[in-house]
Design a protein around this motif. Structure first.
Motif, PDB file in Angstrom:
ATOM      1  N   PRO A  62       9.166 -49.624  30.143  1.00  0.00           N
ATOM      2  CA  PRO A  62       8.542 -50.795  29.516  1.00  0.00           C
ATOM      3  C   PRO A  62       9.337 -52.063  29.844  1.00  0.00           C
ATOM      4  O   PRO A  62      10.492 -52.203  29.430  1.00  0.00           O
ATOM      5  N   PHE A  75      13.250 -47.737  23.001  1.00  0.00           N
ATOM      6  CA  PHE A  75      12.649 -46.530  23.552  1.00  0.00           C
ATOM      7  C   PHE A  75      13.723 -45.479  23.740  1.00  0.00           C
ATOM      8  O   PHE A  75      14.908 -45.775  23.788  1.00  0.00           O
ATOM      9  N   ALA A  94      14.197 -42.048  26.362  1.00  0.00           N
ATOM     10  CA  ALA A  94      13.680 -41.295  27.508  1.00  0.00           C
ATOM     11  C   ALA A  94      14.489 -40.022  27.650  1.00  0.00           C
ATOM     12  O   ALA A  94      15.715 -40.064  27.746  1.00  0.00           O
ATOM     13  N   MET A 120       8.981 -40.234  27.221  1.00  0.00           N
ATOM     14  CA  MET A 120       9.478 -41.417  26.522  1.00  0.00           C
ATOM     15  C   MET A 120       8.669 -41.650  25.254  1.00  0.00           C
ATOM     16  O   MET A 120       7.473 -41.363  25.219  1.00  0.00           O
ATOM     17  N   HIS A 121       9.349 -42.200  24.260  1.00  0.00           N
ATOM     18  CA  HIS A 121       8.671 -42.640  23.057  1.00  0.00           C
ATOM     19  C   HIS A 121       9.432 -43.823  22.472  1.00  0.00           C
ATOM     20  O   HIS A 121      10.564 -44.101  22.864  1.00  0.00           O
ATOM     21  N   VAL A 152       6.891 -48.237  24.125  1.00  0.00           N
ATOM     22  CA  VAL A 152       6.331 -47.321  25.125  1.00  0.00           C
ATOM     23  C   VAL A 152       4.819 -47.176  24.941  1.00  0.00           C
ATOM     24  O   VAL A 152       4.360 -46.732  23.890  1.00  0.00           O
ATOM     25  N   SER A 183       4.368 -42.596  28.599  1.00  0.00           N
ATOM     26  CA  SER A 183       5.044 -41.595  27.779  1.00  0.00           C
ATOM     27  C   SER A 183       5.444 -40.319  28.517  1.00  0.00           C
ATOM     28  O   SER A 183       6.429 -39.687  28.151  1.00  0.00           O
TER      29      SER A 183
END
Length: 127
Positions: free
Chosen positions: A4, A81, A83, A94-95, A99, A104
């Motif tokens: 992002p 985020f 990862a 990823m969250h 994100v 994701s």
């Protein structure tokens, strides 16, 4: 690999986590030990390395990540985020609030020199 962009620009600190298990719920932090904190040029170098990971096909292993990074702004509140990297199935999950769903789940070439350099950084960070 795509990160992002706004979160990358705002990242002031990265925590490196040696993952010990999968999260108990979707979007929860990956459990494990924080083995390093990267700041300044280390942040820029690590994020550039991650962004330069070449894409790959999915490999099946059941997703068993060994390492994650959590990116924080200057305020060091909630992560922008996280990862998590599985070097066996070549998957990154990823969250976090920065994100989008499109980012994701991604796949990277774990045999590429940039992936091996990232793995070496992770391993060097662990005690």
């Amino acid at each position: 690999m795509m990160l992002p962009a706004e979160a990358v620009a705002a990242t002031a600190l990265i925590e490196v986590i040696r993952i010990s298990a999968l999260p108990t719920r979707h979007g929860a932090p990956y459990p494990g030990k924080v083995v390093a904190h990267w700041a300044g040029s280390e942040v820029a170098d690590a994020l550039a390395l991650i962004e330069n990971l070449p894409g790959s096909q999915q490999h099946r292993c059941g997703f068993s990540p060994g390492w994650s990074v959590r990116a924080y702004e200057d305020a060091l509140e909630l992560p922008l985020f996280e990862a998590a990297f599985c070097f066996t199935c070549h998957e990154v999950r990823m969250h976090g609030p920065a994100v989008s769903p499109a980012l994701s789940t991604q796949f990277f070439d774990a045999d590429a020199s940039s992936a091996q350099a990232l793995l070496a950084l992770f391993r060097a960070a662990a005690p």
